[in-house]
Design a protein around this motif. Structure first.
Motif, PDB file in Angstrom:
ATOM      1  N   LYS A   2       0.818  -1.203   0.000  1.00 49.90           N
ATOM      2  CA  LYS A   2       0.000   0.000   0.000  1.00 49.90           C
ATOM      3  C   LYS A   2       0.858   1.262   0.000  1.00 49.90           C
ATOM      4  O   LYS A   2       0.549   2.220  -0.709  1.00 49.90           O
ATOM      5  CB  LYS A   2      -0.931  -0.027   1.211  1.00 49.90           C
ATOM      6  CG  LYS A   2      -2.035   0.976   1.117  1.00 49.90           C
ATOM      7  CD  LYS A   2      -2.981   0.611   0.004  1.00 49.90           C
ATOM      8  CE  LYS A   2      -4.232   1.442   0.052  1.00 49.90           C
ATOM      9  NZ  LYS A   2      -5.104   1.186  -1.083  1.00 49.90           N
ATOM     10  N   ALA A   3       1.925   1.274   0.781  1.00 50.21           N
ATOM     11  CA  ALA A   3       2.802   2.450   0.826  1.00 50.21           C
ATOM     12  C   ALA A   3       3.368   2.752  -0.557  1.00 50.21           C
ATOM     13  O   ALA A   3       3.458   3.910  -0.956  1.00 50.21           O
ATOM     14  CB  ALA A   3       3.925   2.240   1.830  1.00 50.21           C
ATOM     15  N   LYS A   8       4.317   6.598  -0.611  1.00 49.56           N
ATOM     16  CA  LYS A   8       4.623   7.045   0.755  1.00 49.56           C
ATOM     17  C   LYS A   8       5.684   6.142   1.354  1.00 49.56           C
ATOM     18  O   LYS A   8       5.866   5.011   0.937  1.00 49.56           O
ATOM     19  CB  LYS A   8       3.375   6.967   1.641  1.00 49.56           C
ATOM     20  CG  LYS A   8       2.211   7.778   1.164  1.00 49.56           C
ATOM     21  CD  LYS A   8       2.270   9.136   1.759  1.00 49.56           C
ATOM     22  CE  LYS A   8       1.048   9.912   1.313  1.00 49.56           C
ATOM     23  NZ  LYS A   8       0.968  11.211   1.836  1.00 49.56           N
ATOM     24  N   LYS A   9       6.347   6.652   2.369  1.00 51.85           N
ATOM     25  CA  LYS A   9       7.274   5.844   3.166  1.00 51.85           C
ATOM     26  C   LYS A   9       6.597   5.529   4.476  1.00 51.85           C
ATOM     27  O   LYS A   9       6.245   6.438   5.237  1.00 51.85           O
ATOM     28  CB  LYS A   9       8.571   6.595   3.414  1.00 51.85           C
ATOM     29  CG  LYS A   9       9.712   6.043   2.620  1.00 51.85           C
ATOM     30  CD  LYS A   9      11.031   6.480   3.152  1.00 51.85           C
ATOM     31  CE  LYS A   9      12.016   5.482   2.585  1.00 51.85           C
ATOM     32  NZ  LYS A   9      13.360   5.788   2.812  1.00 51.85           N
ATOM     33  N   GLN A  10       6.391   4.250   4.761  1.00 48.87           N
ATOM     34  CA  GLN A  10       5.743   3.817   5.993  1.00 48.87           C
ATOM     35  C   GLN A  10       6.793   3.595   7.070  1.00 48.87           C
ATOM     36  O   GLN A  10       7.711   2.802   6.885  1.00 48.87           O
ATOM     37  CB  GLN A  10       4.965   2.524   5.756  1.00 48.87           C
ATOM     38  CG  GLN A  10       4.287   1.974   6.973  1.00 48.87           C
ATOM     39  CD  GLN A  10       3.203   2.890   7.490  1.00 48.87           C
ATOM     40  OE1 GLN A  10       2.352   3.328   6.732  1.00 48.87           O
ATOM     41  NE2 GLN A  10       3.242   3.190   8.769  1.00 48.87           N
ATOM     42  N   LYS A  11       6.661   4.306   8.172  1.00 47.88           N
ATOM     43  CA  LYS A  11       7.566   4.112   9.302  1.00 47.88           C
ATOM     44  C   LYS A  11       7.136   2.855  10.047  1.00 47.88           C
ATOM     45  O   LYS A  11       5.951   2.656  10.297  1.00 47.88           O
ATOM     46  CB  LYS A  11       7.537   5.311  10.231  1.00 47.88           C
ATOM     47  CG  LYS A  11       8.089   6.547   9.579  1.00 47.88           C
ATOM     48  CD  LYS A  11       8.086   7.719  10.506  1.00 47.88           C
ATOM     49  CE  LYS A  11       8.583   8.911   9.718  1.00 47.88           C
ATOM     50  NZ  LYS A  11       9.245   9.877  10.475  1.00 47.88           N
ATOM     51  N   ILE A  12       8.113   2.002  10.385  1.00 48.20           N
ATOM     52  CA  ILE A  12       7.800   0.753  11.067  1.00 48.20           C
ATOM     53  C   ILE A  12       8.788   0.479  12.200  1.00 48.20           C
ATOM     54  O   ILE A  12       9.897   0.999  12.221  1.00 48.20           O
ATOM     55  CB  ILE A  12       7.776  -0.452  10.101  1.00 48.20           C
ATOM     56  CG1 ILE A  12       9.149  -0.701   9.499  1.00 48.20           C
ATOM     57  CG2 ILE A  12       6.738  -0.270   9.004  1.00 48.20           C
ATOM     58  CD1 ILE A  12       9.264  -2.042   8.834  1.00 48.20           C
ATOM     59  N   CYS A  40      13.437  -4.126   4.506  1.00 45.80           N
ATOM     60  CA  CYS A  40      12.933  -2.766   4.711  1.00 45.80           C
ATOM     61  C   CYS A  40      13.800  -1.756   3.965  1.00 45.80           C
ATOM     62  O   CYS A  40      13.284  -0.856   3.296  1.00 45.80           O
ATOM     63  CB  CYS A  40      12.902  -2.410   6.199  1.00 45.80           C
ATOM     64  SG  CYS A  40      11.704  -3.345   7.151  1.00 45.80           S
ATOM     65  N   ASN A  45      10.043   1.839   0.390  1.00 49.57           N
ATOM     66  CA  ASN A  45       8.810   2.396   0.941  1.00 49.57           C
ATOM     67  C   ASN A  45       8.630   2.079   2.420  1.00 49.57           C
ATOM     68  O   ASN A  45       7.614   2.451   3.002  1.00 49.57           O
ATOM     69  CB  ASN A  45       7.596   1.882   0.168  1.00 49.57           C
ATOM     70  CG  ASN A  45       7.608   2.365  -1.259  1.00 49.57           C
ATOM     71  OD1 ASN A  45       8.006   1.629  -2.155  1.00 49.57           O
ATOM     72  ND2 ASN A  45       7.220   3.603  -1.470  1.00 49.57           N
ATOM     73  N   LEU A  46       9.585   1.407   3.004  1.00 50.79           N
ATOM     74  CA  LEU A  46       9.529   1.113   4.432  1.00 50.79           C
ATOM     75  C   LEU A  46      10.695   1.800   5.118  1.00 50.79           C
ATOM     76  O   LEU A  46      11.835   1.696   4.677  1.00 50.79           O
ATOM     77  CB  LEU A  46       9.591  -0.402   4.681  1.00 50.79           C
ATOM     78  CG  LEU A  46       8.450  -1.222   4.096  1.00 50.79           C
ATOM     79  CD1 LEU A  46       8.709  -2.711   4.319  1.00 50.79           C
ATOM     80  CD2 LEU A  46       7.113  -0.816   4.698  1.00 50.79           C
TER      81      LEU A  46
END
Length: 84
Positions: A2-3, A8-12, A40, A45-46
């Protein structure tokens, strides 16, 4: 992912299992941790921003402290390898 679709960059956070308590979850060994951190990094994107753990439910402070010491040691190794 989805990111990626949303550009988008998804923070995890990676959850690391630092105790023997069966009810706790997370990555178990260094190979899993490094492979996931590398994934990642390569994804684009992560954004791996940290690690987390859940100490066992106990009043024994040394057991709790050891869980977080182990997590810090893993973080330091990831940082030194360029994956942190």
């Amino acid at each position: 992912m989805k990111a990626e679709e949303l550009k988008k960059k998804q923070k995890i956070l990676l959850e690391i299992k630092t105790s023997d308590e069966e009810a706790k979850l997370g990555l178990l060994n260094e190979n899993q941790i490094y492979e996931t951190a590398e994934f990642c990094k390569q994804s684009g994107n992560l954004d791996l921003v940290g690690l987390m753990t859940m100490a066992p439910y106990t009043n024994e402070k040394i057991i709790i402290r050891n869980c977080f010491i182990k997590l810090r040691e893993i973080k330091e190794k990831l940082n030194k390898s360029g994956l942190g």
